[in-house]
Design a protein around this motif. Structure first.
Motif, PDB file in Angstrom:
ATOM      1  N   LYS A  45       1.057  -1.054  -0.060  1.00  0.00           N
ATOM      2  CA  LYS A  45       0.028  -0.052  -0.269  1.00  0.00           C
ATOM      3  C   LYS A  45       0.982   1.392  -0.007  1.00  0.00           C
ATOM      4  N   SER A  46       1.893   1.315   0.897  1.00  0.00           N
ATOM      5  CA  SER A  46       2.837   2.527   0.705  1.00  0.00           C
ATOM      6  C   SER A  46       3.505   2.604  -0.534  1.00  0.00           C
ATOM      7  N   ILE A  47       3.812   1.520  -1.239  1.00  0.00           N
ATOM      8  CA  ILE A  47       4.287   1.674  -2.571  1.00  0.00           C
ATOM      9  C   ILE A  47       3.485   2.243  -3.542  1.00  0.00           C
ATOM     10  N   MET A  48       2.059   1.668  -3.522  1.00  0.00           N
ATOM     11  CA  MET A  48       1.164   2.269  -4.276  1.00  0.00           C
ATOM     12  C   MET A  48       0.775   3.706  -3.952  1.00  0.00           C
ATOM     13  N   ARG A  49       0.678   4.016  -2.560  1.00  0.00           N
ATOM     14  CA  ARG A  49       0.400   5.622  -2.477  1.00  0.00           C
ATOM     15  C   ARG A  49       1.638   6.300  -2.938  1.00  0.00           C
ATOM     16  N   SER A  50       2.502   5.965  -2.917  1.00  0.00           N
ATOM     17  CA  SER A  50       3.911   6.748  -3.298  1.00  0.00           C
ATOM     18  C   SER A  50       4.018   7.048  -4.980  1.00  0.00           C
ATOM     19  N   ASP A  51       3.188   6.105  -5.563  1.00  0.00           N
ATOM     20  CA  ASP A  51       3.187   6.316  -7.038  1.00  0.00           C
ATOM     21  C   ASP A  51       1.799   6.795  -7.446  1.00  0.00           C
ATOM     22  N   GLY A  52       1.177   7.385  -6.750  1.00  0.00           N
ATOM     23  CA  GLY A  52       0.019   7.972  -7.039  1.00  0.00           C
ATOM     24  C   GLY A  52      -1.364   7.459  -7.149  1.00  0.00           C
ATOM     25  N   ASN A  53      -1.379   6.029  -6.514  1.00  0.00           N
ATOM     26  CA  ASN A  53      -2.737   4.977  -6.606  1.00  0.00           C
ATOM     27  C   ASN A  53      -3.240   5.247  -5.062  1.00  0.00           C
ATOM     28  N   SER A  54      -3.955   6.066  -4.809  1.00  0.00           N
ATOM     29  CA  SER A  54      -4.652   6.343  -3.374  1.00  0.00           C
ATOM     30  C   SER A  54      -5.761   5.693  -3.400  1.00  0.00           C
ATOM     31  N   ALA A  55      -6.404   4.937  -4.243  1.00  0.00           N
ATOM     32  CA  ALA A  55      -7.743   4.369  -4.215  1.00  0.00           C
ATOM     33  C   ALA A  55      -7.497   2.879  -3.946  1.00  0.00           C
ATOM     34  N   GLN A  56      -6.635   2.158  -4.503  1.00  0.00           N
ATOM     35  CA  GLN A  56      -6.667   0.684  -4.370  1.00  0.00           C
ATOM     36  C   GLN A  56      -6.381   0.280  -3.036  1.00  0.00           C
ATOM     37  N   TRP A  57      -6.912  -0.595  -2.413  1.00  0.00           N
ATOM     38  CA  TRP A  57      -6.598  -1.372  -1.390  1.00  0.00           C
ATOM     39  C   TRP A  57      -6.980  -0.410  -0.171  1.00  0.00           C
ATOM     40  N   GLY A  58      -8.184   0.251  -0.268  1.00  0.00           N
ATOM     41  CA  GLY A  58      -8.498   0.922   1.131  1.00  0.00           C
ATOM     42  C   GLY A  58      -9.192   0.268   1.999  1.00  0.00           C
ATOM     43  N   ASP A  59      -9.909   0.764   2.972  1.00  0.00           N
ATOM     44  CA  ASP A  59     -10.836   0.160   3.868  1.00  0.00           C
ATOM     45  C   ASP A  59     -10.517  -1.046   4.688  1.00  0.00           C
ATOM     46  N   GLY A  60      -9.119  -1.163   4.979  1.00  0.00           N
ATOM     47  CA  GLY A  60      -8.887  -2.477   5.628  1.00  0.00           C
ATOM     48  C   GLY A  60      -8.506  -3.708   4.650  1.00  0.00           C
ATOM     49  N   TYR A  61      -8.529  -3.378   3.302  1.00  0.00           N
ATOM     50  CA  TYR A  61      -8.479  -4.498   2.362  1.00  0.00           C
ATOM     51  C   TYR A  61      -7.007  -4.788   1.859  1.00  0.00           C
ATOM     52  N   PRO A  62      -6.683  -5.750   1.919  1.00  0.00           N
ATOM     53  CA  PRO A  62      -6.928  -7.336   2.297  1.00  0.00           C
ATOM     54  C   PRO A  62      -6.668  -7.344   3.642  1.00  0.00           C
ATOM     55  N   ASP A  63      -7.650  -8.010   4.084  1.00  0.00           N
ATOM     56  CA  ASP A  63      -7.583  -8.536   5.648  1.00  0.00           C
ATOM     57  C   ASP A  63      -7.062  -9.771   6.005  1.00  0.00           C
ATOM     58  N   ALA A  64      -6.941 -10.224   7.400  1.00  0.00           N
ATOM     59  CA  ALA A  64      -6.573 -11.373   7.622  1.00  0.00           C
ATOM     60  C   ALA A  64      -7.548 -12.611   7.196  1.00  0.00           C
ATOM     61  N   GLY A  65      -8.886 -12.359   7.051  1.00  0.00           N
ATOM     62  CA  GLY A  65      -9.901 -13.225   6.490  1.00  0.00           C
ATOM     63  C   GLY A  65      -9.721 -13.450   5.203  1.00  0.00           C
ATOM     64  N   ILE A  66      -9.236 -12.517   4.199  1.00  0.00           N
ATOM     65  CA  ILE A  66      -8.914 -12.855   2.961  1.00  0.00           C
ATOM     66  C   ILE A  66      -7.653 -13.891   2.745  1.00  0.00           C
ATOM     67  N   VAL A  67      -6.818 -13.541   3.520  1.00  0.00           N
ATOM     68  CA  VAL A  67      -5.768 -14.737   3.629  1.00  0.00           C
ATOM     69  C   VAL A  67      -6.067 -15.848   4.073  1.00  0.00           C
ATOM     70  N   ARG A  68      -7.014 -16.081   5.010  1.00  0.00           N
ATOM     71  CA  ARG A  68      -7.306 -17.256   5.361  1.00  0.00           C
ATOM     72  C   ARG A  68      -8.259 -17.993   4.483  1.00  0.00           C
ATOM     73  N   THR A  69      -8.925 -17.443   3.522  1.00  0.00           N
ATOM     74  CA  THR A  69      -9.558 -17.849   2.606  1.00  0.00           C
ATOM     75  C   THR A  69      -8.611 -18.273   1.506  1.00  0.00           C
ATOM     76  N   ASP A  70      -7.680 -17.510   1.174  1.00  0.00           N
ATOM     77  CA  ASP A  70      -6.554 -17.955   0.140  1.00  0.00           C
ATOM     78  C   ASP A  70      -5.937 -19.323   0.626  1.00  0.00           C
ATOM     79  N   ILE A  71      -5.625 -19.214   1.954  1.00  0.00           N
ATOM     80  CA  ILE A  71      -5.215 -20.325   2.421  1.00  0.00           C
ATOM     81  C   ILE A  71      -5.833 -21.768   2.380  1.00  0.00           C
ATOM     82  N   SER A  72      -7.237 -21.631   2.940  1.00  0.00           N
ATOM     83  CA  SER A  72      -8.002 -22.655   2.709  1.00  0.00           C
ATOM     84  C   SER A  72      -8.300 -23.098   1.153  1.00  0.00           C
TER      85      SER A  72
END
Length: 183
Positions: free
Chosen positions: A42-69
């Motif tokens: 997110k820090s890399i994206m923000r420093s490159d002018g991408n302020s909209a992607q991956w906001g509001d806590g996304y991705p979160d631990a639940g999504i990683v758990r789903t990816d793992i499952s």
């Protein structure tokens, strides 16, 4: 000048072994590292002018758990330290069922690459992810935010074709790409 090329070769092998890069399936123990990698991305994206992607806590631990499952969560380690995360998931991807454009091949099973995140110091991560993904499937799809110039450049450099625009469940648009190495 003459040198001990045997010693130089041994030094090079040792340096390469010390900086070995490994891709492995992520486990529940990797969730904190994945969250740190998302913060770095997110820090890399923000420093490159991408302020909209991956906001509001996304991705979160639940999504990683789903990816793992689903067996699709992966960690890339360098020198035993997590430097990147990505998900490689089998089709179907629900958000890809409708596209403003046309997929290269809409009849074959495919795999989707999602949630690529790495630390700023890592290099060649995307290339390694694509090599790995192509060893799993010759039909890959990926999407990214229009403002993610870094990812768009990497996707295009890797030989993906821009196929159109998809809409996520939250209504936001993503540029969609596909690469096929099988026919």
């Amino acid at each position: 000048p003459t040198g001990d090329t045997g010693q130089l070769d041994a030094d090079l092998r040792n340096r390469t072994a010390r900086s070995a890069i490994m891709i492995r399936k992520a486990t529940e123990k990797d969730i904190p590292a994945a969250m740190e990698l998302f913060t770095a991305a997110k820090s890399i994206m923000r420093s490159d002018g991408n302020s909209a992607q991956w906001g509001d806590g996304y991705p979160d631990a639940g999504i990683v758990r789903t990816d793992i499952s689903m067996g699709g969560a992966h960690i890339i380690e360098q020198d035993g330290k997590p430097v990147a995360y990505f998900a490689l998931l089998p089709s179907p991807e629900p958000t890809y069922s409708s596209i403003d454009g046309k997929w290269l091949d809409d009849s074959s099973p495919y795999h989707v690459i999602h949630r690529i995140a790495s630390i700023p110091e890592s290099h060649g991560v995307f290339r390694r992810i694509i090599e790995y993904a192509l060893s799993v499937s010759g039909n890959l799809r990926i999407d990214t935010h229009r403002d993610n110039r870094i990812m768009r450049r990497l996707i295009e450099k890797a030989g993906f074709s821009h196929c159109g625009v998809i809409v996520l469940a939250d209504g936001s648009e993503r540029l969609a790409y596909q690469k096929i190495t099988q026919r």
